[in-house]
Scaffold this motif. Structure first.
Motif, PDB file in Angstrom:
ATOM      1  N   UNK A  66     -57.762  -4.245  13.745  1.00  0.00           N
ATOM      2  CA  UNK A  66     -56.432  -5.022  13.725  1.00  0.00           C
ATOM      3  C   UNK A  66     -56.172  -5.208  12.176  1.00  0.00           C
ATOM      4  N   UNK A  67     -54.728  -5.617  12.212  1.00  0.00           N
ATOM      5  CA  UNK A  67     -53.737  -5.437  13.068  1.00  0.00           C
ATOM      6  C   UNK A  67     -53.226  -4.127  13.291  1.00  0.00           C
ATOM      7  N   UNK A  68     -52.479  -3.961  14.595  1.00  0.00           N
ATOM      8  CA  UNK A  68     -51.697  -2.881  14.809  1.00  0.00           C
ATOM      9  C   UNK A  68     -50.510  -3.233  15.372  1.00  0.00           C
ATOM     10  N   UNK A 122     -48.424   2.176  22.878  1.00  0.00           N
ATOM     11  CA  UNK A 122     -49.353   2.739  22.041  1.00  0.00           C
ATOM     12  C   UNK A 122     -50.432   1.728  21.699  1.00  0.00           C
ATOM     13  N   UNK A 123     -51.228   2.136  20.731  1.00  0.00           N
ATOM     14  CA  UNK A 123     -52.314   0.886  20.448  1.00  0.00           C
ATOM     15  C   UNK A 123     -51.672  -0.168  19.659  1.00  0.00           C
ATOM     16  N   UNK A 124     -51.960  -1.377  20.160  1.00  0.00           N
ATOM     17  CA  UNK A 124     -51.474  -2.554  19.689  1.00  0.00           C
ATOM     18  C   UNK A 124     -52.294  -3.732  19.560  1.00  0.00           C
ATOM     19  N   UNK A 125     -52.421  -4.434  18.343  1.00  0.00           N
ATOM     20  CA  UNK A 125     -53.331  -5.373  18.080  1.00  0.00           C
ATOM     21  C   UNK A 125     -52.685  -6.347  17.256  1.00  0.00           C
ATOM     22  N   UNK A 126     -52.240  -7.712  17.685  1.00  0.00           N
ATOM     23  CA  UNK A 126     -51.838  -8.663  16.894  1.00  0.00           C
ATOM     24  C   UNK A 126     -52.972  -9.147  15.827  1.00  0.00           C
ATOM     25  N   UNK A 127     -52.698  -9.613  14.755  1.00  0.00           N
ATOM     26  CA  UNK A 127     -53.719 -10.205  13.693  1.00  0.00           C
ATOM     27  C   UNK A 127     -53.199 -10.179  12.624  1.00  0.00           C
ATOM     28  N   UNK A 128     -53.886 -10.303  11.492  1.00  0.00           N
ATOM     29  CA  UNK A 128     -53.514 -10.292  10.080  1.00  0.00           C
ATOM     30  C   UNK A 128     -54.238  -9.222   9.366  1.00  0.00           C
ATOM     31  N   UNK A 144     -52.603 -10.834  22.919  1.00  0.00           N
ATOM     32  CA  UNK A 144     -53.792 -10.941  22.038  1.00  0.00           C
ATOM     33  C   UNK A 144     -54.914 -11.459  22.812  1.00  0.00           C
ATOM     34  N   UNK A 145     -55.823 -10.839  22.556  1.00  0.00           N
ATOM     35  CA  UNK A 145     -57.195 -10.982  23.021  1.00  0.00           C
ATOM     36  C   UNK A 145     -58.486 -11.337  22.208  1.00  0.00           C
ATOM     37  N   UNK A 146     -59.524 -11.616  22.489  1.00  0.00           N
ATOM     38  CA  UNK A 146     -60.522 -11.455  21.789  1.00  0.00           C
ATOM     39  C   UNK A 146     -61.908 -10.875  22.362  1.00  0.00           C
ATOM     40  N   UNK A 147     -62.734 -10.706  21.478  1.00  0.00           N
ATOM     41  CA  UNK A 147     -64.128  -9.711  21.507  1.00  0.00           C
ATOM     42  C   UNK A 147     -65.463 -10.590  21.414  1.00  0.00           C
ATOM     43  N   UNK A 148     -66.210 -10.551  22.442  1.00  0.00           N
ATOM     44  CA  UNK A 148     -67.435 -11.019  22.054  1.00  0.00           C
ATOM     45  C   UNK A 148     -68.359  -9.915  21.563  1.00  0.00           C
ATOM     46  N   UNK A 149     -68.775 -10.109  20.516  1.00  0.00           N
ATOM     47  CA  UNK A 149     -69.411  -9.048  19.638  1.00  0.00           C
ATOM     48  C   UNK A 149     -70.957  -8.894  20.266  1.00  0.00           C
ATOM     49  N   UNK A 150     -71.519  -7.679  19.907  1.00  0.00           N
ATOM     50  CA  UNK A 150     -73.074  -7.751  20.068  1.00  0.00           C
ATOM     51  C   UNK A 150     -73.826  -8.755  19.733  1.00  0.00           C
ATOM     52  N   UNK A 151     -73.453  -9.424  18.621  1.00  0.00           N
ATOM     53  CA  UNK A 151     -74.016 -10.595  18.199  1.00  0.00           C
ATOM     54  C   UNK A 151     -73.864 -12.024  18.777  1.00  0.00           C
ATOM     55  N   UNK A 152     -72.741 -11.785  19.721  1.00  0.00           N
ATOM     56  CA  UNK A 152     -72.325 -13.140  20.393  1.00  0.00           C
ATOM     57  C   UNK A 152     -71.127 -13.902  19.418  1.00  0.00           C
ATOM     58  N   UNK A 153     -70.723 -13.047  18.687  1.00  0.00           N
ATOM     59  CA  UNK A 153     -69.422 -13.860  17.993  1.00  0.00           C
ATOM     60  C   UNK A 153     -68.217 -13.779  18.728  1.00  0.00           C
ATOM     61  N   UNK A 154     -67.287 -14.537  18.552  1.00  0.00           N
ATOM     62  CA  UNK A 154     -65.861 -14.431  19.130  1.00  0.00           C
ATOM     63  C   UNK A 154     -65.223 -13.908  17.988  1.00  0.00           C
ATOM     64  N   UNK A 155     -64.515 -12.655  18.280  1.00  0.00           N
ATOM     65  CA  UNK A 155     -63.879 -11.920  17.191  1.00  0.00           C
ATOM     66  C   UNK A 155     -62.353 -11.784  17.683  1.00  0.00           C
ATOM     67  N   UNK A 156     -61.273 -12.051  16.879  1.00  0.00           N
ATOM     68  CA  UNK A 156     -60.001 -11.918  17.282  1.00  0.00           C
ATOM     69  C   UNK A 156     -59.271 -11.355  16.078  1.00  0.00           C
ATOM     70  N   UNK A 157     -58.108 -11.154  16.463  1.00  0.00           N
ATOM     71  CA  UNK A 157     -57.086 -10.563  15.378  1.00  0.00           C
ATOM     72  C   UNK A 157     -57.038 -11.382  14.153  1.00  0.00           C
ATOM     73  N   UNK A 158     -57.277 -12.612  14.131  1.00  0.00           N
ATOM     74  CA  UNK A 158     -57.227 -13.469  12.863  1.00  0.00           C
ATOM     75  C   UNK A 158     -58.648 -13.730  12.304  1.00  0.00           C
ATOM     76  N   UNK A 159     -59.866 -13.912  12.985  1.00  0.00           N
ATOM     77  CA  UNK A 159     -60.849 -14.205  12.263  1.00  0.00           C
ATOM     78  C   UNK A 159     -62.209 -14.066  13.421  1.00  0.00           C
ATOM     79  N   UNK A 160     -63.294 -14.063  12.652  1.00  0.00           N
ATOM     80  CA  UNK A 160     -64.575 -13.852  13.726  1.00  0.00           C
ATOM     81  C   UNK A 160     -65.323 -15.209  13.282  1.00  0.00           C
TER      82      UNK A 160
END
Length: 773
Positions: free
Chosen positions: A187-189, A196-202, A73-89
């Protein structure tokens, strides 16, 4: 690396197309600020936030990853500066008008640690967001902190709110067929074969419910975030929740004394646990100061033994540290071992191609433990018949796997590891002998990789890599003390390379250069650029290679390779071109290539892949930075410019930039692995020449040379004797001073940035980079 529809990577077609919007609840942002409320009258009447002027990176919509090595599991900082995860932004809103953060420029205060920060200014109040992730027990947790500071001599108010959405941004459908927001991974995958491509989340549901309980933000019984502890915060007079808040949302309104400051931290589990007292205690046991200390300890352990590089341009060495950490952060531990993914965003998957390059880069950087873990997982992709392959039709994996195995044995100086590989290498060579015997060209089978070259036929890169793999197999057998196997495999290699040489000659006669496909027209340039790198299957100075270099240069834009028929820049495809130029003695072009790559990095020193038109929008909504293959290629090029290995010897500084050799400047490399030992040196430039000191542990028969710059004239040692362009260094330690004349060329990162900015302005576009830095 590209994703095509029939694989699990997004490729040049189809491009991400806008879809109809998700249900309103999916895109709607729910303001959820946790803790006490307060109010300051009439704040909304003031002007909106202004962004602090800072150095931007090349991409107009960059993304960054927030990750813990070893964790899926990891997160992304979007271009807008949000923290985006497999569960929420998670979106910050700050300032008098509670504007979204919307700050695409991030910083790495310390390139050795992945702690991202960005800043906004609202009147006299400065807001600084920082984000990093650590393991809290077995739980990966992101720490999102907002530091507020009053820069005036008067009291001021700061307003901060955390908002929540499933996904923000324009809704699109990604390469894997899942709807998502632009610039966000799918997500999720889950449930895919390992690697193979894998992303936890809901998956999204219109029935999502969010609530707060004390400091906790909850959804469906899961703890999404734990908010700031309000007891130490300088709140203004409490009042009702803010007008923008919904449900039990809370807004932080902080009363700051003149030059006062405060800090708010949210802990965001990247894998949300079941909410309750146990989860709260786990997070409370790791407050921000302890978490920062843990971040330092964790990354010091990850980087232990790493080759150190110090050159006069901070951008060069900072990007090296960022590149190594990107590769380390992208690794995760699966059921079958460590998986080297290319990032934890849309490329969270394994390919032999990218994994081999990244693993060799880790070995070049001295991180042999992590490289060995990567290679253990690569074994899963050898079929019973001996073929190494990770995707149907992608036969380049055959040679890349053999090369990566030999490189680890050599750079880690582990003949025992080499011996352990002999059986699987023998099986692979048995497969090649079988298929080439029935092939009309005596080569690997014709194929359609559905990627990279995007063509059918005898893919040039597949066979060039196969030749490199066979040579690597011979070297592995020699290192393992098996000259009998080395001789047998050398005969296989000679037969294969004889067939390859004939096919290349016919292809060059047909096209004028080495084309992507040996026996068919068309195809995208890719593996044909690997003729003389990483091994000189064809000599770097041969006519065929020189014509191919000329072809590559003619088809570059902004100093980078192009792809998709020239419609897109490609951020790492040209590294093999620059490496070949370096091997051919053309240091000037190699240095120019390094600077072109640096000028196109993000503000955090990361690279990307493609789908960015030349002199265009400088963004791709589906191809996200950072990218591990860029990181690997950058590490390899910088290392070879400073410590090169050719013809069984080691050459220092063959690709040193003129900017690093200015009077008063110095270069230092510590603990650089080489096939015959470890190399450390320090160089210092003066107005009249250079001095060099070295300490090595090379085997006695290994030649060690110091390459003087091409522009050096009338070079002499301390006794006044003339010396050549490459000075033989004798002994395991020593020092030498050389004087020379000559005109040092004007090449530097700052000049490359200025040239790129000028070129954009000449096209009527805004300059991509605010300043050289």
């Amino acid at each position: 690396m590209l994703l095509a529809p029939s694989t699990d990577r997004p490729g040049p077609q189809p491009r991400a197309a806008a879809q109809g919007p998700l249900p309103a609840a999916a895109a709607r942002v729910l303001p959820i600020a946790l803790a006490l409320a307060g109010c300051i009258a009439d704040l909304a009447a003031h002007p909106s936030c202004s962004r602090a002027a800072t150095l931007t990176g090349f991409l107009s919509a960059p993304t960054d990853q927030v990750a813990v090595p070893g964790v899926l599991a990891g997160g992304e900082i979007t271009p807008e500066g949000d923290l985006y995860t497999g569960w929420a932004e998670y979106e910050l809103r700050v300032g008098r008008r509670l504007e979204p953060w919307s700050q695409p420029t991030r910083r790495l205060a310390d390139p050795s640690q992945p702690l991202l920060s960005s800043t906004m200014l609202d009147g006299s109040v400065r807001y600084t967001q920082s984000v990093f992730a650590i393991a809290v027990g077995d739980l990966p947790v992101a720490y999102v902190t907002v530091a507020v500071g009053n820069e005036s001599n008067r009291p001021a108010a700061a307003r901060v709110e955390m908002a929540l959405a499933y996904t923000r941004g324009r809704q699109i459908r990604g390469a894997h067929g899942m709807p998502t927001g632009a610039y966000r991974y799918e997500r999720p995958a889950v449930g895919q074969p390992e690697g193979s491509y894998s992303q936890p989340g809901r998956a999204f549901s219109a029935g999502f419910e969010y609530s707060t309980s004390g400091r906790d933000l909850l959804s469906s019984g899961a703890l999404l975030a734990r908010g700031p502890d309000a007891r130490s915060l300088p709140f203004a007079t409490p009042c009702a929740p803010a007008p923008t808040a919904v449900r039990d949302g809370r807004l932080f309104v902080l009363a700051l004394r003149r030059h006062g400051s405060a800090r708010l931290t949210w802990q965001v589990p990247l894998t949300p646990p079941v909410a309750g007292a146990g989860a709260d205690r786990t997070l409370d046991a790791m407050p921000l100061p302890r978490a920062r200390a843990q971040l330092t300890r964790a990354w010091s352990a990850e980087d232990a033994g790493m080759m150190q590089v110090n050159v006069p341009e901070a951008k060069v060495q900072d990007t090296y540290r960022a590149a190594v950490n990107e590769m380390l952060a992208s690794r995760y531990r699966g059921a079958s071992g460590w998986v080297q993914a290319s990032n934890k965003l849309q490329y969270q998957a394994f390919w032999i191609r990218d994994g081999a390059l990244e693993t060799q880069a880790l070995d070049l950087a001295g991180l042999h433990r992590q490289a060995a873990e990567n290679l253990a997982f690569m074994d899963r992709f050898q079929r019973p018949d001996g073929l190494f392959i990770s995707r149907p039709g992608q036969y380049d994996g055959f040679g890349e796997a053999l090369w990566a195995l030999e490189q680890h044995a050599a750079l880690a100086r582990q003949p025992g590891f080499a011996a352990e590989q002999l059986d699987r290498i023998g099986a692979a060579i048995g497969w090649l002998s079988s298929v080439t015997a029935s092939d009309p060209l005596g080569l690997l089978p014709a194929a359609n990789p559905h990627d990279d070259e995007l063509a059918f036929g005898h893919i040039t890169g597949d066979d060039l890599w196969a030749a490199a793999g066979l040579r690597s197999a011979v070297a592995d057998a020699q290192l393992a003390g098996r000259p009998d196997l080395a001789a047998r495999w050398l005969e296989v290699d000679r037969r294969f390379e004889s067939s390859l040489g004939r096919a290349v000659s016919r292809a060059v006669a047909r096209t004028g250069h080495i084309p992507p496909v040996l026996d068919a027209p068309g195809g995208q340039d890719w593996g044909n650029y690997y003729a003389a790198y990483p091994l000189e299957v064809l000599r770097s100075t041969s006519p065929a290679v020189r014509r191919t270099l000329s072809w590559a240069r003619d088809h570059m834009a902004e100093g980078l390779a192009t792809y998709d028929g020239g419609r897109s820049l490609h951020d790492y495809l040209a590294f093999s071109v620059f490496q070949t130029e370096l091997a051919a003695g053309d240091a000037g072009h190699a240095v120019a290539g390094l600077y072109s790559e640096l000028a196109h990095t993000t503000s955090t020193g990361n690279g990307w892949e493609w789908d960015v038109p030349p002199f265009g929008r400088r963004a791709s909504p589906v191809n996200l930075s950072p990218h591990g293959t860029f990181a690997a290629d950058y590490v390899a090029l910088l290392r070879n410019m400073l410590v090169g290995e050719r013809s069984g010897g080691v050459t220092l500084l063959a690709g040193a930039s003129p900017a690093w050799l200015a009077p008063g400047c110095s270069i230092r490399v510590t603990d650089a692995p080489a096939a015959q030992g470890v190399v450390s040196f320090a160089e210092r430039s003066t107005p009249h020449g250079e001095s060099l000191s070295w300490r090595v542990s090379l085997s006695p028969e290994t030649p060690l040379r110091w390459a003087l710059p091409k522009w050096a004239r009338d070079a002499r040692d301390s006794k006044g004797h003339r010396v050549g362009a490459a000075i033989v260094l004798r002994g395991l330690t020593g020092s030498i001073t050389v004087t020379f004349a000559g005109h040092r060329p004007r090449q530097s990162y700052s000049l490359a940035v200025a040239a790129l900015d000028h070129e954009y302005r000449a096209h009527g576009l805004a300059a991509p980079l605010v300043a050289a830095g």
